[in-house]
Design an enzyme around this catalytic site. Sequence first.
Site, PDB file in Angstrom:
ATOM      1  CG  ASP A 229      -1.857   0.949   0.959  1.00  0.00           C
ATOM      2  OD1 ASP A 229      -2.055   2.413   0.466  1.00  0.00           O
ATOM      3  OD2 ASP A 229      -2.495   1.231   2.612  1.00  0.00           O
TER       4      ASP A 229
ATOM      5  CG  HIS B  91      -4.303   4.066   3.109  1.00  0.00           C
ATOM      6  ND1 HIS B  91      -4.724   2.790   2.333  1.00  0.00           N
ATOM      7  CD2 HIS B  91      -6.055   4.270   2.593  1.00  0.00           C
ATOM      8  CE1 HIS B  91      -6.367   2.486   1.391  1.00  0.00           C
ATOM      9  NE2 HIS B  91      -6.993   3.681   1.865  1.00  0.00           N
TER      10      HIS B  91
END
Length: 552
Positions: free
Chosen positions: A189, A362
């Site tokens: 990510d 995130h």
Amino acid sequence: MALEIIPLGGTGEIGKNLNLVRCDGEALIIDCGISFPGEDLPGVDLVIPDPEYLLSVRDEVQGILLTHGHEDHVGALPYMLPLLGKLPIYGTPLTLALIEQKLRERRLDAPLHPVKPGTPFQVGSITVEPIRVTHSIPDCVAYALRTAEGIVVFTGDFKFDHTPVDGERTDFNHLARLGDEGVLLLLSDSTNAERTGWTPSESTVSDAYYMLFANARGRILVTTFASNIHRLQQAIDMAQLYGRKVAVLGRRMEQNVDIAVQRGYLRVEPGVLISARQIDDYPPERILVLTTGSQGEPLSALSRMSMDEHKKIKIGSGDTVIISATPIPGNEDLVLRTINNLFSQGAKVYYDAIAKVHVSGHGNQEDLKLMANLLRPAYILPAHGEPRHYAQYVEMVRDVGYEPENIVKLSVGQILEITHESARIAGTVERAGSVMVDGAGVGDVSDAVLRDRWHLAQDGVVIVVISLDSTGGKLTADPDVVMVTRGFVVPEYEEELINEAKEEVLARLSEIEPDDVVDTSDIKNAIRSVLNRFFRERTGRRPMVVPVVIEV
């Protein structure tokens, strides 16, 4: 056959995540998500990965691995499965419960296999190890794939949350063991690669909620993503603390709450949940409403409330609205419009810019560095990010000893061929990209259709109807012309402009001899030509001219 990684979505972009892993004549799909259309796709509902290449290797695909239940990772499954067949789907229990609901709505069926973090399983010849990670939805996993060439790790969406709402922390030991063993490739990510420091814990939102709930004197309305079960739990916890009943509005929110309560992912005391019909049975200071609309979707419950169009709830001066999400890129104007409308209705509105009512799911730079340090891969492929995120990721991981040659840059459709010795781009699949979902249609919105929609939105439309003699295809001696203009003419000048345009059309048609046999397409082209010139000169606009020829 060397190990191949082929991103069909979600690399070099955010959304519609789908990666294909191929090795020794077998393939695995990792995630299968959607993205949401921007302003450049008028009328489009969803965007999904192009399935064309998957269809060409369908016989190789052994199954689909899902990292978590967010739409950008699972939302395309109902559109892909009818094409790919009943492939086995692997995911954690909550992820599969959310998928099962989607498939049921579309009368689809597929074998669903629950996975347990830390417990390996076999898919074809590949051993898969699910690894517990933290994000903004429960039951998230990364996957380590043990292939003939080495270990490949897909992080999915993650951050290192040391105080998660559900108490389920990232499995650091599992990650470190893989790092000690040796990881060939990490697909990480990279969404927050531009942000320094650590991403705050989901639990920090509870502090903001505590103060807002303590000071609210009327109803409280909280909106977030329907899949953000952690955030819903925090709001429900506060409602229970302050003696409020909880009503849920919005179909997807209602479904997800029901699933999460049934499966034990939401803890709610008996009698706290009420139906929307019961809201008026309690005083405002005893009500919490969980609602859809965090992205300003025009038909969502919160948007309709903000415009005073909701049947059950009217926003008033005593109401507190908490928007516990940030806008998806492209939705900023919709969200701001909703906020402005809510303020105009008299509500107090709290959102990310003025209150700590949202944190990202995130990882920031320090989270991303820690993941790279734990796994210590030979190569890293930054995924779930745009080119700017890739560039920042490359600069960031220099701090932990990686040079640009260790960082793979890949675009959707490119084939990464990786072995013990090297990683190289071995080509591009014949067709990859995006397919648009528009109402009931999938993939039937072409660039030409989108151009027409933009043309209509920018310059309007003129419809011209003329009569043609059905005997021999001759033009009638005195053709009737009916003209309709929409979207570009000021009403008070419309009649005058239409009459002048009719005269232009009649003048052009008068050049055709009455006894001539004419082709319909020639007449249409002549009308377009004369009216395009006329409206451009008179209005500065280029409306779409639609000639209709009727035989009489």
